[in-house]
Design a protein around this motif. Structure first.
Motif, PDB file in Angstrom:
ATOM      1  N   ARG A   1       0.830  -1.208   0.000  1.00 38.20           N
ATOM      2  CA  ARG A   1       0.000   0.000   0.000  1.00 38.20           C
ATOM      3  C   ARG A   1       0.866   1.260   0.000  1.00 38.20           C
ATOM      4  NH1 ARG A   1      -4.636   0.090   4.434  1.00 38.20           N
ATOM      5  NH2 ARG A   1      -5.059  -1.838   3.267  1.00 38.20           N
ATOM      6  N   TYR A   2       1.991   1.187   0.704  1.00 33.83           N
ATOM      7  CA  TYR A   2       2.887   2.340   0.730  1.00 33.83           C
ATOM      8  C   TYR A   2       3.457   2.632  -0.650  1.00 33.83           C
ATOM      9  CZ  TYR A   2       7.329   4.807   1.374  1.00 33.83           C
ATOM     10  OH  TYR A   2       8.377   5.671   1.250  1.00 33.83           O
ATOM     11  N   GLU A   3       3.885   1.590  -1.394  1.00 33.76           N
ATOM     12  CA  GLU A   3       4.437   1.796  -2.733  1.00 33.76           C
ATOM     13  C   GLU A   3       3.385   2.353  -3.684  1.00 33.76           C
ATOM     14  OE1 GLU A   3       7.448   1.643  -3.604  1.00 33.76           O
ATOM     15  OE2 GLU A   3       8.324   0.726  -1.814  1.00 33.76           O
ATOM     16  N   MET A   4       2.150   1.888  -3.560  1.00 35.93           N
ATOM     17  CA  MET A   4       1.086   2.389  -4.437  1.00 35.93           C
ATOM     18  C   MET A   4       0.821   3.873  -4.175  1.00 35.93           C
ATOM     19  SD  MET A   4      -2.840   1.050  -4.711  1.00 35.93           S
ATOM     20  CE  MET A   4      -3.145   1.511  -3.010  1.00 35.93           C
ATOM     21  N   LEU A   5       0.705   4.248  -2.883  1.00 29.06           N
ATOM     22  CA  LEU A   5       0.450   5.660  -2.581  1.00 29.06           C
ATOM     23  C   LEU A   5       1.662   6.527  -2.901  1.00 29.06           C
ATOM     24  CD1 LEU A   5      -1.466   5.286   0.807  1.00 29.06           C
ATOM     25  CD2 LEU A   5      -2.416   5.750  -1.455  1.00 29.06           C
ATOM     26  N   ARG A   6       2.841   5.967  -2.809  1.00 27.46           N
ATOM     27  CA  ARG A   6       4.032   6.743  -3.153  1.00 27.46           C
ATOM     28  C   ARG A   6       4.094   7.034  -4.645  1.00 27.46           C
ATOM     29  NH1 ARG A   6       9.579   6.006  -4.276  1.00 27.46           N
ATOM     30  NH2 ARG A   6       9.254   3.769  -4.543  1.00 27.46           N
ATOM     31  N   SER A   7       3.706   6.063  -5.483  1.00 28.23           N
ATOM     32  CA  SER A   7       3.683   6.297  -6.927  1.00 28.23           C
ATOM     33  C   SER A   7       2.634   7.338  -7.308  1.00 28.23           C
ATOM     34  CB  SER A   7       3.415   4.986  -7.661  1.00 28.23           C
ATOM     35  OG  SER A   7       2.162   4.450  -7.276  1.00 28.23           O
ATOM     36  N   ILE A   8       1.487   7.294  -6.597  1.00 32.82           N
ATOM     37  CA  ILE A   8       0.456   8.308  -6.868  1.00 32.82           C
ATOM     38  C   ILE A   8       0.960   9.694  -6.480  1.00 32.82           C
ATOM     39  CG2 ILE A   8      -1.849   9.077  -6.211  1.00 32.82           C
ATOM     40  CD1 ILE A   8      -2.621   6.154  -5.883  1.00 32.82           C
ATOM     41  N   ASN A   9       1.619   9.785  -5.350  1.00 29.99           N
ATOM     42  CA  ASN A   9       2.144  11.079  -4.919  1.00 29.99           C
ATOM     43  C   ASN A   9       3.218  11.589  -5.877  1.00 29.99           C
ATOM     44  OD1 ASN A   9       2.467  13.216  -2.827  1.00 29.99           O
ATOM     45  ND2 ASN A   9       4.508  12.315  -2.676  1.00 29.99           N
ATOM     46  N   SER A  10       4.059  10.699  -6.399  1.00 27.87           N
ATOM     47  CA  SER A  10       5.093  11.114  -7.360  1.00 27.87           C
ATOM     48  C   SER A  10       4.458  11.632  -8.647  1.00 27.87           C
ATOM     49  CB  SER A  10       6.028   9.936  -7.658  1.00 27.87           C
ATOM     50  OG  SER A  10       6.663   9.497  -6.473  1.00 27.87           O
ATOM     51  N   SER A  11       3.397  10.977  -9.083  1.00 20.61           N
ATOM     52  CA  SER A  11       2.702  11.446 -10.293  1.00 20.61           C
ATOM     53  C   SER A  11       2.098  12.812 -10.081  1.00 20.61           C
ATOM     54  CB  SER A  11       1.629  10.431 -10.693  1.00 20.61           C
ATOM     55  OG  SER A  11       2.192   9.165 -10.914  1.00 20.61           O
ATOM     56  N   LEU A  12       1.525  13.022  -8.932  1.00 16.72           N
ATOM     57  CA  LEU A  12       0.937  14.330  -8.659  1.00 16.72           C
ATOM     58  C   LEU A  12       2.007  15.414  -8.550  1.00 16.72           C
ATOM     59  CD1 LEU A  12      -1.772  13.297  -6.019  1.00 16.72           C
ATOM     60  CD2 LEU A  12      -2.121  13.851  -8.438  1.00 16.72           C
ATOM     61  N   GLU A  13       3.150  15.064  -7.956  1.00 13.11           N
ATOM     62  CA  GLU A  13       4.238  16.034  -7.877  1.00 13.11           C
ATOM     63  C   GLU A  13       4.753  16.383  -9.278  1.00 13.11           C
ATOM     64  OE1 GLU A  13       5.456  17.637  -5.381  1.00 13.11           O
ATOM     65  OE2 GLU A  13       4.448  16.671  -3.691  1.00 13.11           O
ATOM     66  N   LEU A  14       4.851  15.387 -10.144  1.00 10.81           N
ATOM     67  CA  LEU A  14       5.298  15.647 -11.521  1.00 10.81           C
ATOM     68  C   LEU A  14       4.283  16.478 -12.289  1.00 10.81           C
ATOM     69  CD1 LEU A  14       7.433  15.090 -13.679  1.00 10.81           C
ATOM     70  CD2 LEU A  14       6.193  12.994 -14.253  1.00 10.81           C
ATOM     71  N   MET A  15       3.004  16.254 -12.040  1.00  9.56           N
ATOM     72  CA  MET A  15       1.966  17.026 -12.715  1.00  9.56           C
ATOM     73  C   MET A  15       2.015  18.499 -12.310  1.00  9.56           C
ATOM     74  SD  MET A  15      -2.147  16.375 -12.683  1.00  9.56           S
ATOM     75  CE  MET A  15      -1.896  14.699 -13.250  1.00  9.56           C
ATOM     76  N   ASP A  16       2.399  18.763 -11.076  1.00 10.00           N
ATOM     77  CA  ASP A  16       2.506  20.150 -10.644  1.00 10.00           C
ATOM     78  C   ASP A  16       3.637  20.891 -11.346  1.00 10.00           C
ATOM     79  OD1 ASP A  16       0.397  19.735  -8.951  1.00 10.00           O
ATOM     80  OD2 ASP A  16       1.664  19.346  -7.172  1.00 10.00           O
TER      81      ASP A  16
END
Length: 373
Positions: A313-328
């Protein structure tokens, strides 16, 4: 005194009775009238008791012979520090298994005994010298935390009623019992109401260096009305017959259903709290940084901490957070361009880049016309 004198019955006063008895005769006067004897020395003072003699008799010292045989009362806050003494008093445990079937186990790391209800826990007692005649061993339970150390450790009412119905023992309220002997004495202090059990010390048998003491704890640590999840300590003291402490050993006790499991869990939690001090410092600095960013910048820059359980679950949420950071980091116009290219690339990849299969079959591509058309 006149033998024919008849005293009045229940009449008159004490002064009238005293006057009828005549003049008192001192004992010294009678002794001087007797013929002298060489084996009796003359008295230096009269034997008639005076008021000073009565005061001396009435004011008995606190340490008189009437109270010498009584043990000293227990203090309100007993000492919980180890004291080997001149006899080098030591205790040793033999059960260290962490299996689920273990009835008792001892954690050397935590100095803590884990045991089941009413199960025998062997404790070995060692001394380096011969003890005085009549030495005893005393086991006393006390609460570990200072908020409850003045309270006496008692069994819960439920287990007390069970003991009264089944055994009918007089010491049903005592938490600690000593098994395997009929010489154990269960005591209660008159001042502190604290319970303890004493047993005479026995020398080690031939070929052994220790004396085995069998302890049994008669209530769970989680029982309501008893310990109620409050941690307790067991003070094992070596004393003389008069109550003088010769040595002291202290260890924590937890009475539970699965001693092996609870010991393993406590040791793991203890290792996390003591071994990861650097990680704790890192996490302690983050709240200060969050407050600073919140005060200096807009709410969009506020940082939050989210505890996550499980690596997946941590790896999944970390990938989502990285995508959102890249989108910003990508402008809005570029984001729309990437979205359009993302939808067009699969068509081009199917029609141009990928070659046709050798067996003559074609991929089904949307909006492609057939050869007949």
């Amino acid at each position: 005194m006149d033998e024919d004198l008849v005293l009045p019955m229940s009449q008159g006063t004490f002064e009238l009775l005293w006057s009828n008895l005549g003049e008192p005769v001192e004992l010294n006067t009678l002794l001087h009238e007797l013929p002298p004897r060489p084996d009796i020395l003359p008295l230096e003072r009269p034997l008639t008791p005076t008021l000073e003699d009565l005061e001396v008799v009435l004011q008995l010292p606190s340490g008189s012979c009437c109270t010498d045989n009584l043990p000293p009362t227990a203090t309100t806050v007993p000492s919980t520090s180890d004291y080997p003494g001149e006899y080098e008093f030591q205790i040793r445990f033999t059960q260290f298994s962490t299996a689920k079937s273990a009835t008792s186990t001892f954690s050397t790391k935590l100095n803590k005994l884990y045991c089941q209800l009413a199960k025998t826990c062997p404790v070995e007692v060692l001394v380096k010298q011969d003890l005085p005649q009549g030495a005893v061993l005393r086991a006393t339970p006390v609460y570990k935390k200072s908020d409850h150390v003045a309270d006496a450790v008692l069994r819960c009412p439920h287990h007390q009623n069970i003991a009264e119905n089944n055994d009918g023992v007089t010491h049903r309220s005592h938490l600690i019992r000593i098994e395997g002997t009929q010489r154990a004495q269960y005591l209660e202090d008159d001042v502190t109401k604290r319970h303890s059990v004493i047993v005479p010390y026995e020398r080690p048998q031939l070929g052994s260096d220790a004396t085995t003491l069998l302890l049994s704890f008669m209530c769970n640590s989680s029982c309501m009305g008893g310990m109620n999840r409050r941690p307790i300590l067991t003070i094992l003291t070596l004393e003389t017959q008069m109550g003088q402490v010769l040595g002291r050993r202290v260890f924590e006790v937890r009475v539970c259903a699965c001693p092996g499991r609870d010991r393993k869990t406590d040791e793991e939690n203890s290792g996390k709290t003591t071994g990861n001090n650097t990680d704790k410092k890192k996490f302690q600095k983050i709240p200060d940084q969050v407050k600073k960013r919140k005060a200096d910048s807009d709410p969009e820059e506020e940082v939050f901490l989210l505890p996550i359980r499980g690596r997946e679950r941590y790896e999944m949420l970390r990938s989502i957070n990285s995508s959102l950071e890249l989108m910003d980091l990508v402008p809005a116009a570029e984001q729309q361009k990437y979205r359009q290219e993302g939808t067009a690339k699969p068509m081009a990849r199917c029609s141009i880049d990928n070659p046709q299969p050798k067996n003559g079959k074609k991929f089904m591509v949307k909006d492609l016309k057939s050869d007949s058309d």
